[in-house]
Enzyme design. Structure first.
Site, mmCIF file in Angstrom:
data_model
loop_
_atom_site.group_PDB
_atom_site.id
_atom_site.type_symbol
_atom_site.label_atom_id
_atom_site.label_comp_id
_atom_site.label_asym_id
_atom_site.label_seq_id
_atom_site.Cartn_x
_atom_site.Cartn_y
_atom_site.Cartn_z
ATOM 1 N N GLN A 272 -4.896 -1.862 9.540
ATOM 2 C CA GLN A 272 -4.712 -3.169 8.906
ATOM 3 C C GLN A 272 -5.272 -4.273 9.800
ATOM 4 O O GLN A 272 -4.991 -4.335 10.993
ATOM 5 C CB GLN A 272 -3.213 -3.408 8.620
ATOM 6 C CG GLN A 272 -2.914 -4.663 7.817
ATOM 7 C CD GLN A 272 -3.487 -4.647 6.393
ATOM 8 O OE1 GLN A 272 -3.631 -3.596 5.788
ATOM 9 N NE2 GLN A 272 -3.820 -5.809 5.865
ATOM 10 N N ASP B 168 -11.183 2.286 3.621
ATOM 11 C CA ASP B 168 -11.407 0.839 3.520
ATOM 12 C C ASP B 168 -12.892 0.521 3.310
ATOM 13 O O ASP B 168 -13.235 -0.605 2.934
ATOM 14 C CB ASP B 168 -10.959 0.138 4.814
ATOM 15 C CG ASP B 168 -9.637 -0.602 4.655
ATOM 16 O OD1 ASP B 168 -9.296 -0.954 3.509
ATOM 17 O OD2 ASP B 168 -8.964 -0.821 5.675
ATOM 18 N N LYS C 224 0.837 -1.208 0.000
ATOM 19 C CA LYS C 224 0.000 0.000 0.000
ATOM 20 C C LYS C 224 0.871 1.257 0.000
ATOM 21 O O LYS C 224 0.569 2.233 -0.697
ATOM 22 C CB LYS C 224 -0.938 -0.009 1.219
ATOM 23 C CG LYS C 224 -2.037 -1.065 1.087
ATOM 24 C CD LYS C 224 -2.822 -1.316 2.349
ATOM 25 C CE LYS C 224 -3.772 -2.494 2.136
ATOM 26 N NZ LYS C 224 -4.572 -2.868 3.313
#
Ligand code: GUN
Length: 294
Positions: A96, A119, A52
């Protein structure tokens, strides 16, 4: 049979994003900024987050990685989330997953400001997606729908079978494909670990999205001629042919299924690269305040 080349499409989208960022900056606008919180040293999570950060560089974004050890308290993590919510330089951020067991994942995700939830995991974004309002759509479903769109695959009135009911793939992709939109307008069936006679549903499907996490689950005799098959599985299986000693295997028995398909995604190089680029697309939208305004 046509292979759906997610790798090439993702590279195209990344180039489009990078070009838009150049224009924003040339016009005196703000460089989009993605932050990521990583807890612990899980190998998979380390790899994903490193990817990322690299994607951000390629898109021209600023990125910040915030690390905590496995024994971080929930309160410390919540405090960091609140700080990122308040930081005007950060356009979007992710935590995460998975998190250590002593931390309540839902509490963390619900504390993220939904306007920075790139997200798309916050209940506000999930709920808005369900009723067709502008929102951050989570990366894998976003990537799948974008592939169907870029390959001009007709979805209206088609029977789509989704294998798997996870919060990050099965449930959202089933909902996106039943929306009154293009791609969308599907008749959707969701099968899962307790479903009976999955083969019967698959044999009737025009589109199958396999997201069970069971390598090689979908066999040749479960697919009708001309079906579109999207493989979301990425299980590491041992391999003597790679340096790392493993390779990624999808949920589809590719060699049996591919000859029957009109379109199929490979693993790797199908959905995976699209999932990565979807986060970049959401970060760009967050930077431009396109969804929720300033
Ligand atoms: N872990 C596995 N996939 C994801 C993802 O898309 N986002 C976050 N935050 N964690 C993950």
């Amino acid at each position: 049979m046509q292979l759906i080349d997610g790798k090439t499409i993702a590279a195209q989208i990344k180039a489009e994003i990078a070009e838009e960022v150049r224009q924003i900056i040339a016009a005196g606008g703000k460089q989009p900024h993605l932050a990521a919180i990583l807890v612990g040293h899980d190998g998979g999570s380390e790899t994903y987050v490193a990817g990322k950060v690299r994607d951000c560089e390629e898109c021209g974004f600023k990125s910040t990685l915030i690390r905590f050890e496995d024994d971080v308290t929930e309160e410390t993590l919540l405090a960091e989330v609140r700080q990122l919510n308040e930081n005007p330089d950060v356009d979007g951020f992710i935590v995460q997953l998975p998190l250590p067991r002593h931390i309540n994942e839902h509490r963390i995700l619900e504390t993220i400001d939904y306007r920075k939830d790139v997200d798309g995991f916050h209940p506000v974004n999930v709920g808005r997606m369900l009723i067709g309002l502008p929102c951050f759509v989570s990366a894998t479903p976003f990537g799948i729908v974008e592939l169907l769109h870029r390959y001009n695959i007709e979805t209206s009135g088609k029977h789509c079978v989704v294998l798997g009911r996870s919060n990050i793939v099965g449930k959202p992709v089933a909902n996106l494909l039943m929306q009154k939109s293009q791609p969308g307008d599907c008749t959707v069936t969701v099968c899962h670990s307790r479903s009976r006679d999955i083969k019967k549903y698959c044999l009737d499907a025009d589109i199958i999205i396999a997201a069970l996490g069971v390598p090689g689950f979908l066999k040749g005799d479960m697919v009708k001629e001309g079906a579109v098959v999207i493989d979301v599985g990425t299980t590491r299986v041992p391999s003597a042919e790679t340096k790392s000693g493993f390779r990624l295997k999808g949920d589809v028995e590719f060699d049996e299924v591919a000859p029957k398909c009109s379109y199929i995604t490979p693993v790797p190089g199908g959905v995976g690269p699209m999932t990565r680029v979807a986060l970049m697309k959401n970060t760009l939208l967050a930077g431009k305040k396109s969804i929720y305004g300033a």
